[in-house]
Design a protein around this motif. Sequence first.
Motif, PDB file in Angstrom:
ATOM      1  N   LYS A 120       0.829  -1.209   0.000  1.00  0.00           N
ATOM      2  CA  LYS A 120       0.000   0.000   0.000  1.00  0.00           C
ATOM      3  C   LYS A 120       0.863   1.259   0.000  1.00  0.00           C
ATOM      4  N   THR A 147       1.301   4.782  -7.582  1.00  0.00           N
ATOM      5  CA  THR A 147       1.800   4.968  -8.949  1.00  0.00           C
ATOM      6  C   THR A 147       3.075   5.801  -8.982  1.00  0.00           C
ATOM      7  N   THR A 186       7.561  -6.275  -8.198  1.00  0.00           N
ATOM      8  CA  THR A 186       6.330  -5.495  -8.058  1.00  0.00           C
ATOM      9  C   THR A 186       6.210  -4.463  -9.168  1.00  0.00           C
ATOM     10  N   VAL A 243       3.367  -4.313 -12.328  1.00  0.00           N
ATOM     11  CA  VAL A 243       2.492  -3.173 -12.614  1.00  0.00           C
ATOM     12  C   VAL A 243       2.673  -2.694 -14.047  1.00  0.00           C
ATOM     13  N   SER A 291       1.249  -5.148 -16.548  1.00  0.00           N
ATOM     14  CA  SER A 291      -0.213  -5.069 -16.563  1.00  0.00           C
ATOM     15  C   SER A 291      -0.676  -3.915 -17.441  1.00  0.00           C
ATOM     16  N   GLU A 327      -5.930  -3.679 -15.730  1.00  0.00           N
ATOM     17  CA  GLU A 327      -5.904  -2.753 -14.604  1.00  0.00           C
ATOM     18  C   GLU A 327      -4.853  -3.197 -13.583  1.00  0.00           C
ATOM     19  N   ASP A 341      -2.903  -3.941 -10.310  1.00  0.00           N
ATOM     20  CA  ASP A 341      -3.234  -4.132  -8.900  1.00  0.00           C
ATOM     21  C   ASP A 341      -2.052  -4.839  -8.256  1.00  0.00           C
ATOM     22  N   ARG A 383      -1.138  -5.251  -5.151  1.00  0.00           N
ATOM     23  CA  ARG A 383      -1.402  -6.099  -3.985  1.00  0.00           C
ATOM     24  C   ARG A 383      -1.995  -7.447  -4.401  1.00  0.00           C
ATOM     25  N   ARG A 384      -2.677  -7.475  -5.529  1.00  0.00           N
ATOM     26  CA  ARG A 384      -3.258  -8.731  -6.002  1.00  0.00           C
ATOM     27  C   ARG A 384      -2.269  -9.552  -6.828  1.00  0.00           C
ATOM     28  N   ASP A 385      -1.530  -8.887  -7.730  1.00  0.00           N
ATOM     29  CA  ASP A 385      -0.755  -9.610  -8.730  1.00  0.00           C
ATOM     30  C   ASP A 385       0.719  -9.780  -8.377  1.00  0.00           C
TER      31      ASP A 385
END
Length: 451
Positions: free
Chosen positions: A112, A116, A240, A244, A247, A253, A255, A257-259
């Motif tokens: 978190k 961006t 990480t 992003v 993606s 989209e 994410d 924290r998800r991916d």
Amino acid sequence: MLLFGVQHFLVMAATPISSVFLVSSALQLSPSLTANLLSAAFVLSGLGSLLQSLGPWGIGARLPFVMLPGGAPLILFLSIADQHGLRTATGAVMITAVFYFVVLPLFSRLLKFFPTLVIGTMIVIVGVNLVKVGALLVTGRPGSSGFGEPLALLLGLATVGCTVVAYALLRGTLRQLSVLLGLLAGTALAALLGRVKLEATDDGALLHAPQLMPFGSPQFNLLASLPLLVYSLASMAEATGQTVINSEAVGKEPDARRDAPKTIRGDAVISLAGGFFGLPLMVTSGENIGIVRITGVRSRFVTVAAGLVLITVGFLAPVAWLVNAIPAPVVGGTALVVFGVITVLGVQMLGRSGLDDHTDTFIVAVALGLGLLPILVPGVYGHLPANLRILLESGVAVGAFSAAVLHALFHRTPWRTRTTTAAGTTATTGTDTGTGTGAAAAADVGEVPAR
């Protein structure tokens, strides 16, 4: 689909080959061990690409990724092998792979703090670092006998030129293959100039399968593994950022924290498997993200095809010889284009993060300065303790950490929220003695309402 997969393969194939030959030359391995490691590097890179692209059971981000050995993990692997032996080095790889799983839940909660702005800063640093890697393939390393050789520069720049011409003149599928066509054109020019040399890596056999535990059973030494364990934190931050940006490249989209945890799990699984075959840590590669953006082919099944090609090459020894014959300046010329695109993607992310805010501009400026320092000035931290040096010499980790801390300091801390809210209230009620409006006055000092 196969052609696009081959394009991905040819752009990144030099990495596993150069990694294996670096290990072989540094540790003076026999030709048979070298051939075995080369086969294992291709097969594991292919399996990792399949895992990341298909993403079964939450392992892999279901994005067009390829996986490779090399980079900082390779240097650390060689250092551990030199000090403690190859069996301890392979044991360190396995310990680090397990460490990924142990620390991942905590790391996921920290994502978190990577908005961006932070991710964009990280991607710019990654891109600049990769451009430097590609440039060194063209020029050679400073101080070496072949540094700046005119013929090597010609091959690198000619490869860039051929890629540009192919992209400008062709249409449809051929235009999407411009990176591959530029690479082939550069190789053809190198052949005409006598710079392509075919050298067998073993006894000339047609097939070659990787051998399990080529150095014997691994030895586990937690203290010896510490450099790799420290590096793994930087590796997760880089994974990480790559997740992003990948993606975004495919229109998904983002994410983190998800991916991102899925990408890291894929790295961990393949690294653990690679340890059994004597390989250093395997990591997701940013090289193919630039290809996705250039070609516009977003399907993750393209990297599935690339993974299948990698596995096939791992068992077919002559194909590895052919790939190894592509001169480094030609690969470097292709890399300059592909890696430059990654840098641009990071700049685009920063543009969307609101750099018209003076505070965010300050955050990015400081993070870029600290992150690019070890990239632009190699060895700047050479006199510091080894474990601290490992972290500081990772420009990606330093830049990401600096941006995340500064962003939290200026946008998330309670005292900051109260200050900006009070400033906004004062400006709105007209108690400011300046001649400008409240909004203008706030802008003058770089203040924005708390986010």
